[in-house]
Design a protein around this motif. Structure first.
Motif, mmCIF file in Angstrom:
data_model
loop_
_atom_site.group_PDB
_atom_site.id
_atom_site.type_symbol
_atom_site.label_atom_id
_atom_site.label_comp_id
_atom_site.label_asym_id
_atom_site.label_seq_id
_atom_site.Cartn_x
_atom_site.Cartn_y
_atom_site.Cartn_z
ATOM 1 N N GLU A 161 0.833 -1.206 0.000
ATOM 2 C CA GLU A 161 0.000 0.000 0.000
ATOM 3 C C GLU A 161 0.869 1.257 0.000
ATOM 4 O O GLU A 161 0.566 2.236 -0.707
ATOM 5 N N PHE A 162 1.943 1.246 0.797
ATOM 6 C CA PHE A 162 2.860 2.387 0.786
ATOM 7 C C PHE A 162 3.434 2.599 -0.605
ATOM 8 O O PHE A 162 3.519 3.742 -1.092
ATOM 9 N N GLY A 176 10.894 -6.017 0.586
ATOM 10 C CA GLY A 176 11.036 -5.913 -0.853
ATOM 11 C C GLY A 176 12.489 -5.720 -1.249
ATOM 12 O O GLY A 176 13.391 -5.651 -0.407
ATOM 13 N N TYR A 177 12.714 -5.605 -2.550
ATOM 14 C CA TYR A 177 14.078 -5.518 -3.084
ATOM 15 C C TYR A 177 14.542 -4.068 -3.192
ATOM 16 O O TYR A 177 13.748 -3.138 -3.221
ATOM 17 N N ASP A 189 16.465 5.848 -3.876
ATOM 18 C CA ASP A 189 15.080 5.599 -4.242
ATOM 19 C C ASP A 189 14.209 5.603 -2.989
ATOM 20 O O ASP A 189 14.283 4.691 -2.164
ATOM 21 N N THR A 190 13.374 6.631 -2.855
ATOM 22 C CA THR A 190 12.514 6.715 -1.678
ATOM 23 C C THR A 190 11.449 5.635 -1.669
ATOM 24 O O THR A 190 10.922 5.290 -0.608
ATOM 25 N N LEU A 191 11.132 5.084 -2.832
ATOM 26 C CA LEU A 191 10.171 3.974 -2.880
ATOM 27 C C LEU A 191 10.720 2.773 -2.125
ATOM 28 O O LEU A 191 10.070 2.210 -1.241
ATOM 29 N N SER A 221 9.936 1.681 1.787
ATOM 30 C CA SER A 221 9.370 0.350 2.029
ATOM 31 C C SER A 221 10.020 -0.304 3.234
ATOM 32 O O SER A 221 9.364 -0.991 4.019
ATOM 33 N N LEU A 222 11.324 -0.096 3.392
ATOM 34 C CA LEU A 222 12.038 -0.676 4.529
ATOM 35 C C LEU A 222 11.522 -0.111 5.842
ATOM 36 O O LEU A 222 11.328 -0.854 6.813
#
Length: 358
Positions: free
Chosen positions: A31-32, A206-207, A253-255, A259-260
């Motif tokens: 969702e984030f 995630g990666y 990458d802020t995505l 996520s972390l």
């Protein structure tokens, strides 16, 4: 404990026993990511103007979770990138102790450089082997996985504390990729000098995100050389020559790093003690069943501390049959690697036991 499975739709399709290869993406992280990319789609640089604040929040979240001051936390896209940068920071020639058949991204990276490399054998006497090689070879660095990627053999943190007390000048560099996220870990109390990790496995982030934790005493003992515009951007990297900034030379990458932070928030919401207790219950059940069926190497059963990943006897035919029954594992080494996380249940194990006829 079925409530721990909520937010992982893949578990409705498969008996997923493969976190050691790839962790699941929690619904909250997904969702984030959806919201983040929509914001980027609509706002572009307006969103990225807040990049520094977001990355500071990620750094502080990691530091808080692992008990390491945020000014000693470097953000890296994955273990291999971070570890190779650490190796480039070490004066050569230096003598490095490795474990035989450790994770290739450790051993290959060290062996490809101009280091004097010595090895300790991984067997039931692993700790004794490590000490013997240190006393004999007197290495400058010891690089190792906290949990072995093929069979789950685990180096106890208490052993590492004593090792550091016995050999205070030895620099300990640990890969935590198969460990972090499975139990509470206090970096500053661990005796480890440098810990590097990807977060796509047991952290379920995630990666494209990872980190390096540095002991305060490391500065001056290694000399990072990378530098770029990102090296001086943001809190904790405000002046030229900043240590952690030399591990973060570019735009991030802020995505992925956002996520972390969401993944860590989720772990803390559940409780790392709850996660650890669940994992310990499952791995104990699995080990006893695998052992009674003769599916594990005998010497691994002599180890008191072990992770929740096992290499059971089996070939590609069995691996494919399990996959055909919706049981997801990995072919590793000479067998089949099975791994379980907190979202797994005894029902998952029973499906595996039934498929194995044990």
């Amino acid at each position: 404990m079925d409530n721990l499975r909520k937010g992982f739709p893949v578990l409705e399709q498969y008996t997923y026993l493969n976190t050691a290869a790839s962790g699941l993406l929690p619904e909250k992280v997904w969702e984030f990511r959806q919201d983040h990319d929509l914001d980027f789609f609509l706002k572009a640089s307006v969103l990225k103007e807040k990049m520094g604040d977001m990355l500071t929040g990620v750094r502080e979240s990691i530091g808080n979770f692992f008990h390491c001051a945020p000014n000693r936390v470097a953000l890296v896209p994955n273990f291999s990138y971070g570890f190779n940068n650490v190796l480039e920071s070490i004066d050569k020639p230096s003598k490095v102790l490795l474990l035989e058949n450790d994770y290739p991204s450790i051993n290959w990276a060290v062996e490809s450089r101009d280091f004097n490399v010595v090895f300790a054998t991984i067997d039931e006497n692993l700790e004794e082997n490590i000490i013997a090689q240190i006393e004999k070879e007197q290495p400058h660095f010891f690089a190792f996985s906290l949990v072995q990627w093929i069979n789950g053999v685990k180096i106890n943190v208490e052993f590492l504390k004593k090792l550091k007390e016995k050999f205070p000048e030895l620099i300990l560099i640990a890969d935590g990729t198969q460990y972090f996220g499975t139990e509470a870990f206090d970096f500053d109390a661990s005796g480890i000098d440098i810990a590097v990790s990807s977060c796509y496995k047991w952290m379920n982030a995630g990666y494209g995100n990872g980190f390096i934790l540095f002991n305060e005493s490391v500065q001056g003992k290694i000399s990072p050389k990378n530098v770029g515009f990102g090296s001086l951007q943001g809190k904790y990297k405000a002046h030229e020559g900043n240590f952690i900034g030399k591990f973060e030379p570019g735009h991030y990458d802020t995505l992925n790093f956002g996520s972390l932070k969401v993944a860590i928030d989720l772990i803390q919401q559940i409780g790392i003690d709850v996660i650890s207790e669940r994992i310990n219950t499952l791995k104990s059940i699995a080990r006893k069943r695998f052992a009674s069926a003769g599916l594990l190497e005998d010497w691994t059963l002599e180890r008191e501390d072990y992770a929740s990943l096992f290499n059971i006897k089996g070939d590609e035919k069995l691996f494919n049959r399990l996959k055909g029954e919706g049981i997801i594992t990995s072919l590793r080494g000479e067998g089949i690697r099975v791994s379980m996380h907190y979202f797994n249940t005894e029902k998952d194990l029973n499906r595996l036991f039934k498929a194995l006829n044990i």
